[in-house]
Scaffold this active site. Structure first.
Site, PDB file in Angstrom:
ATOM      1  N   HIS A  91       2.475  -5.655  -0.266  1.00 59.76           N
ATOM      2  CA  HIS A  91       3.255  -6.706   0.396  1.00 59.76           C
ATOM      3  C   HIS A  91       2.997  -6.598   1.893  1.00 59.76           C
ATOM      4  O   HIS A  91       2.724  -5.508   2.409  1.00 59.76           O
ATOM      5  CB  HIS A  91       4.762  -6.480   0.214  1.00 59.76           C
ATOM      6  CG  HIS A  91       5.266  -6.660  -1.174  1.00 59.76           C
ATOM      7  ND1 HIS A  91       5.429  -5.616  -2.041  1.00 59.76           N
ATOM      8  CD2 HIS A  91       5.684  -7.757  -1.817  1.00 59.76           C
ATOM      9  CE1 HIS A  91       5.921  -6.076  -3.183  1.00 59.76           C
ATOM     10  NE2 HIS A  91       6.078  -7.366  -3.075  1.00 59.76           N
ATOM     11  N   ASP A  94       5.404  -3.966   3.159  1.00 58.46           N
ATOM     12  CA  ASP A  94       5.206  -2.570   2.716  1.00 58.46           C
ATOM     13  C   ASP A  94       4.538  -1.784   3.832  1.00 58.46           C
ATOM     14  O   ASP A  94       4.673  -0.559   3.912  1.00 58.46           O
ATOM     15  CB  ASP A  94       4.271  -2.490   1.495  1.00 58.46           C
ATOM     16  CG  ASP A  94       4.888  -3.046   0.233  1.00 58.46           C
ATOM     17  OD1 ASP A  94       6.116  -3.159   0.169  1.00 58.46           O
ATOM     18  OD2 ASP A  94       4.118  -3.376  -0.697  1.00 58.46           O
TER      19      ASP A  94
END
Ligand code: GLT
Ligand code: MN
Ligand code: MN
Length: 410
Positions: free
Chosen positions: A76, A79
């Site tokens: 992501h 992340d």
């Protein structure tokens, strides 16, 4: 005798070796398998659960994947890049660091995905009523597309986990769907422009459905709902949008995952696949592939092998919170990869199996009743052939446990 802490890692490592070995990294790298940043770095936290593991930065995840032999990495945006660094120079610095970590460890980025569910800005979803939320979401999606191109990815995934509600009545679902389409359309438009600028192909934009969690009612709850959405006329580039089904998300609403994948295959939309395991009609436990339903998994892979789908297979599982950071490296990831490869190879054996082939051919040949036969005549003509359905199921069990290769009764 208690096992003191300094002897626990040697014990775990020795028992891991004893449990049948593993594929070498070079073999693992032949498969289109990807390791998500969020899966490897998951700390074990949940609504009722405090973390049990330490955070793992992307440099360490990428290093570990390289060593294990997982050839692809997925992430992501948030992340790896804090929300307030996104779309600033700090993002570019991080993307450079990611690029060099990937290069250093021989790992490539296959997919990027946009986090549109965790941050409070998405409390009412990325397709919320307030236009500034939707404009922000469109920028975030477009930015993820750029990061994808920066990192050489071929896929973008969207999991609209908050596209829905806890309490019905406040929003008009048809409006929400139109606004959600606007976000995907913005991502596709940006993709076309960036791909052109950089002389690359466009990304494959893959929608991922989940029937519930984190909100209680999700407006696009299944892969079938996603297929209907892609064909709804709301997307400006439906040809750029396909599916990322997740094995467990189909089980969560009681589906046969294999049948859901078949529906995506006939639509030409099976582009990416999240692999894991769990239980039907329960929440999203994201266990490692093959730990709960190996026979079902074998059947899924037989379908995929028979229809030419060879990946990406994205290891979207959560190492259980009883596993340590060492265990994630030593057990969770290597064993998940090895179970997948084993099941994939067994599926190849099942496809080639002479018993299954002959039984399947006999069923398709039918009993030879005349084309104009009546119902009873057709039943009689096929009666004994149909026992082969159960025999095929038994044979699949035998193949799963290796009886076709010498394990015998008695
Ligand atoms: C989240 C979800 C997964 C999705 C990820 C992609 S986010 O972990 O539960 O199934 O694949 O956004
Ligand atoms: Mn998933
Ligand atoms: Mn899941």
């Amino acid at each position: 005798m208690p096992i003191p802490q300094d002897q626990q890692i040697p014990l775990v490592d020795r028992l891991t070796e004893l449990s049948g070995g593993s594929y070498p990294p070079e073999t693992r790298r032949k498969y289109f398998i990807s390791g998500p940043q969020w899966a490897y770095a998951y700390e074990g936290q949940a609504l009722f659960h405090a973390p049990t593991r330490n955070a793992v930065p992307f440099e360490e995840v990428i290093r570990a994947l390289g060593e294990i032999g997982v050839p692809w990495w997925t992430t992501h945006d948030t992340d790896v890049i804090p929300t307030d660094h996104l779309m600033t120079d700090r993002q570019a610095e991080t993307v450079d660091r990611i690029r060099s970590a990937l290069q250093q460890h021989g790992v490539r980025c296959s997919m990027v995905t946009c986090e549109t569910f965790h941050h409070p800005v998405f409390a009412a979803s990325a397709a919320a009523e307030a236009p500034e939320v939707r404009a922000y979401a469109a920028r975030r999606l477009s930015n993820v597309v750029e990061i994808g191109h920066d990192l050489g990815a071929g896929f973008a995934v969207y999991w609209p986990g908050t596209l829905g509600y806890m309490i019905q009545g406040a929003i008009d679902e048809t409006q929400t769907l139109r606004w959600f389409a606007d976000g995907i359309n913005a991502a596709c438009a940006r993709d076309i422009a960036v791909a052109e600028e950089r002389g690359r192909g466009t990304l494959k934009h893959c929608l991922e459905a989940k029937p519930f969690e984190p909100v209680s009612q999700i407006i696009l709850p299944s892969s079938d709902a996603m297929l209907a959405f892609i064909g709804s006329g709301l997307l400006t580039h439906p040809e750029m949008v396909g599916l990322n089904p997740e094995y467990l998300h189909e089980l969560m609403w009681g589906a046969a995952c294999r049948a859901a994948l078949a529906r995506a295959l006939v639509c030409g939309k099976l582009w990416h696949f999240d692999i894991n395991d769990g239980y039907p009609l329960k929440h999203d436990v994201d266990l490692g592939v093959g730990l709960v339903n190996p026979l079902d998994w074998l059947n899924v892979l037989i379908l995929l092998r028979s229809h030419g789908y060879e990946g990406p297979f994205n290891l979207d599982f959560k190492p259980p919170r009883t596993t340590s950071n060492h265990g994630v490296f030593k057990i969770s990831f290597p064993t998940a990869v090895d179970r997948f490869i084993t099941l994939w190879e067994i599926a190849g054996e099942a496809v080639e199996d002479p018993v299954i082939q002959e039984a399947g051919a006999a069923l398709k040949a039918g009993g030879g009743a005349p084309a104009v036969a009546g119902a009873d005549e057709i039943v009689t003509a096929n009666r004994e052939l149909l026992s082969l359905h159960e025999l095929i199921a038994h044979r699949l069990f035998q193949i799963l446990i290796g009886q076709h290769r010498g394990r015998v009764f008695g």
